[in-house]
Write a protein that holds these residues in place. Structure first.
Motif, PDB file in Angstrom:
ATOM      1  N   LEU A 148      67.992  41.230  53.316  1.00 49.89           N
ATOM      2  CA  LEU A 148      68.957  40.597  54.209  1.00 49.89           C
ATOM      3  C   LEU A 148      68.411  40.410  55.620  1.00 49.89           C
ATOM      4  O   LEU A 148      69.135  39.979  56.515  1.00 49.89           O
ATOM      5  CB  LEU A 148      70.260  41.420  54.261  1.00 49.89           C
ATOM      6  N   TYR A 149      67.147  40.729  55.821  1.00 50.17           N
ATOM      7  CA  TYR A 149      66.537  40.533  57.128  1.00 50.17           C
ATOM      8  C   TYR A 149      66.431  39.041  57.459  1.00 50.17           C
ATOM      9  O   TYR A 149      66.257  38.202  56.565  1.00 50.17           O
ATOM     10  CB  TYR A 149      65.137  41.143  57.167  1.00 50.17           C
ATOM     11  N   LYS A 150      66.532  38.723  58.726  1.00 47.14           N
ATOM     12  CA  LYS A 150      66.341  37.361  59.216  1.00 47.14           C
ATOM     13  C   LYS A 150      65.056  37.350  60.031  1.00 47.14           C
ATOM     14  O   LYS A 150      65.012  37.862  61.157  1.00 47.14           O
ATOM     15  CB  LYS A 150      67.539  36.928  60.050  1.00 47.14           C
ATOM     16  N   LEU A 151      64.019  36.794  59.464  1.00 47.47           N
ATOM     17  CA  LEU A 151      62.687  36.926  60.060  1.00 47.47           C
ATOM     18  C   LEU A 151      62.496  36.090  61.317  1.00 47.47           C
ATOM     19  O   LEU A 151      61.471  36.192  61.978  1.00 47.47           O
ATOM     20  CB  LEU A 151      61.614  36.591  59.019  1.00 47.47           C
ATOM     21  N   ARG A 152      63.478  35.267  61.669  1.00 45.14           N
ATOM     22  CA  ARG A 152      63.421  34.611  62.985  1.00 45.14           C
ATOM     23  C   ARG A 152      63.799  35.582  64.101  1.00 45.14           C
ATOM     24  O   ARG A 152      63.599  35.293  65.280  1.00 45.14           O
ATOM     25  CB  ARG A 152      64.346  33.400  63.013  1.00 45.14           C
ATOM     26  N   ASP A 156      64.004  42.155  63.332  1.00 47.14           N
ATOM     27  CA  ASP A 156      63.875  42.160  61.877  1.00 47.14           C
ATOM     28  C   ASP A 156      62.431  41.954  61.449  1.00 47.14           C
ATOM     29  O   ASP A 156      61.966  42.567  60.481  1.00 47.14           O
ATOM     30  CB  ASP A 156      64.748  41.071  61.271  1.00 47.14           C
ATOM     31  N   LEU A 157      61.705  41.127  62.169  1.00 43.71           N
ATOM     32  CA  LEU A 157      60.304  40.894  61.835  1.00 43.71           C
ATOM     33  C   LEU A 157      59.488  42.173  62.004  1.00 43.71           C
ATOM     34  O   LEU A 157      58.625  42.492  61.177  1.00 43.71           O
ATOM     35  CB  LEU A 157      59.736  39.787  62.713  1.00 43.71           C
ATOM     36  N   ALA A 158      59.769  42.937  63.057  1.00 44.77           N
ATOM     37  CA  ALA A 158      59.072  44.217  63.267  1.00 44.77           C
ATOM     38  C   ALA A 158      59.377  45.188  62.137  1.00 44.77           C
ATOM     39  O   ALA A 158      58.484  45.879  61.628  1.00 44.77           O
ATOM     40  CB  ALA A 158      59.475  44.813  64.608  1.00 44.77           C
ATOM     41  N   TYR A 162      56.756  46.673  59.298  1.00 40.72           N
ATOM     42  CA  TYR A 162      56.641  48.120  59.124  1.00 40.72           C
ATOM     43  C   TYR A 162      56.795  48.507  57.658  1.00 40.72           C
ATOM     44  O   TYR A 162      56.003  49.280  57.111  1.00 40.72           O
ATOM     45  CB  TYR A 162      57.709  48.792  59.975  1.00 40.72           C
ATOM     46  N   ILE A 163      57.818  47.964  57.001  1.00 43.21           N
ATOM     47  CA  ILE A 163      58.092  48.293  55.601  1.00 43.21           C
ATOM     48  C   ILE A 163      56.993  47.743  54.691  1.00 43.21           C
ATOM     49  O   ILE A 163      56.527  48.426  53.770  1.00 43.21           O
ATOM     50  CB  ILE A 163      59.478  47.753  55.201  1.00 43.21           C
ATOM     51  N   LYS A 164      56.574  46.520  54.943  1.00 40.22           N
ATOM     52  CA  LYS A 164      55.555  45.894  54.103  1.00 40.22           C
ATOM     53  C   LYS A 164      54.240  46.663  54.169  1.00 40.22           C
ATOM     54  O   LYS A 164      53.587  46.873  53.143  1.00 40.22           O
ATOM     55  CB  LYS A 164      55.345  44.441  54.540  1.00 40.22           C
ATOM     56  N   GLN A 198      65.616  54.807  65.332  1.00 40.19           N
ATOM     57  CA  GLN A 198      64.486  54.174  65.986  1.00 40.19           C
ATOM     58  C   GLN A 198      64.743  52.662  66.021  1.00 40.19           C
ATOM     59  O   GLN A 198      65.637  52.172  65.334  1.00 40.19           O
ATOM     60  CB  GLN A 198      63.185  54.491  65.245  1.00 40.19           C
ATOM     61  N   PRO A 199      64.009  51.906  66.818  1.00 39.62           N
ATOM     62  CA  PRO A 199      64.312  50.477  66.966  1.00 39.62           C
ATOM     63  C   PRO A 199      64.181  49.667  65.682  1.00 39.62           C
ATOM     64  O   PRO A 199      64.757  48.609  65.548  1.00 39.62           O
ATOM     65  CB  PRO A 199      63.301  50.009  68.009  1.00 39.62           C
ATOM     66  N   ARG A 200      63.411  50.143  64.726  1.00 42.50           N
ATOM     67  CA  ARG A 200      63.194  49.394  63.492  1.00 42.50           C
ATOM     68  C   ARG A 200      63.846  50.132  62.313  1.00 42.50           C
ATOM     69  O   ARG A 200      64.361  51.223  62.457  1.00 42.50           O
ATOM     70  CB  ARG A 200      61.692  49.270  63.227  1.00 42.50           C
ATOM     71  N   TYR A 201      63.890  49.410  61.148  1.00 38.81           N
ATOM     72  CA  TYR A 201      64.061  50.150  59.899  1.00 38.81           C
ATOM     73  C   TYR A 201      65.482  50.655  59.678  1.00 38.81           C
ATOM     74  O   TYR A 201      65.701  51.779  59.282  1.00 38.81           O
ATOM     75  CB  TYR A 201      63.078  51.329  59.947  1.00 38.81           C
TER      76      TYR A 201
END
Length: 211
Positions: A148-152, A156-158, A162-164, A198-201
């Motif tokens: 459900l992330y929006k890579l724009r 979400d891109l960060a 990180y996950i990838k 944290q800011p991501r994830y």
């Protein structure tokens, strides 16, 4: 020491005291579980030493945590004994093993997972099938899948990057939707939670029931 951390709340990056963040996290966890289940006896898969269970102990009649790590289970049991906590129990389970005896205890139970499936990307099909076979009543996932992330969005891109890089979970919704097409389960909800220490994830909330 109650340090200041950088966290995500309502999809905003904020500075917040560590204790205040975890009070907020507890409030949201209790709120979301209560909104998606009327059960007062809740089961967690992949509980570790019991952080979520101890946080929720005042809000539910009983909580049972399952984990593969005997050391984590022992730590949780020692904490309950030390603080005389009577409504939390710990059990052993291997989520990837369909024959594990732990599955027998989950019939007609409401279960939840919280970031416990993130490293099971390559086994997630089997894990979901095992959960279905155990005949649970309802499943509530808090998992950092990326679908459900929006890579724009740079945030979400960060998180996606990180996950990838860590080969973490990125296919949970895809797998659940494939089971839904086979009429094995019904997805009731899928949405972002937008909070994280944290800011991501941050987590995706997914609620489903076996058919």
């Amino acid at each position: 020491y109650d340090f200041i951390r950088i966290a995500k709340i309502n999809n905003e990056i904020v500075k917040i005291k560590n204790s205040n963040y975890y009070k907020y996290r507890l409030m949201k966890l209790n709120e979301i579980i209560s909104e998606n289940s009327t059960d007062k006896n809740i089961y967690e898969l992949g509980c570790g030493w019991g952080l979520n269970l101890f946080s929720l102990s005042n809000n539910f009649n009983s909580l049972t945590g399952f984990d593969i790590s005997q050391n984590a289970i022992l730590a949780g049991q020692q904490i309950t004994k030390h603080f005389n906590i009577l409504n939390i129990n710990f059990r052993n389970i291997d989520l990837t093993n369909s024959n594990h005896l732990g599955w027998n205890e989950l019939n007609n139970k409401t279960i939840f997972t919280y970031h416990s499936l993130e490293q099971l990307k390559h086994y997630i099909n089997d894990v979901i099938q095992n959960i279905i076979n155990s005949k649970v009543k309802r499943v509530i996932h808090f998992e950092p899948t990326v679908e459900l992330y929006k890579l724009r969005s740079l945030k979400d891109l960060a998180s996606y990057t990180y996950i990838k890089r860590r080969d973490y979970l990125n296919n949970l919704i895809t797998i659940l939707e494939s089971f839904e097409k086979q009429n094995k389960l019904k997805i009731l909800k899928k949405e972002r939670t937008f909070f994280s220490p944290q800011p991501r994830y941050d987590s995706t909330l997914i609620v489903w029931e076996p058919c």
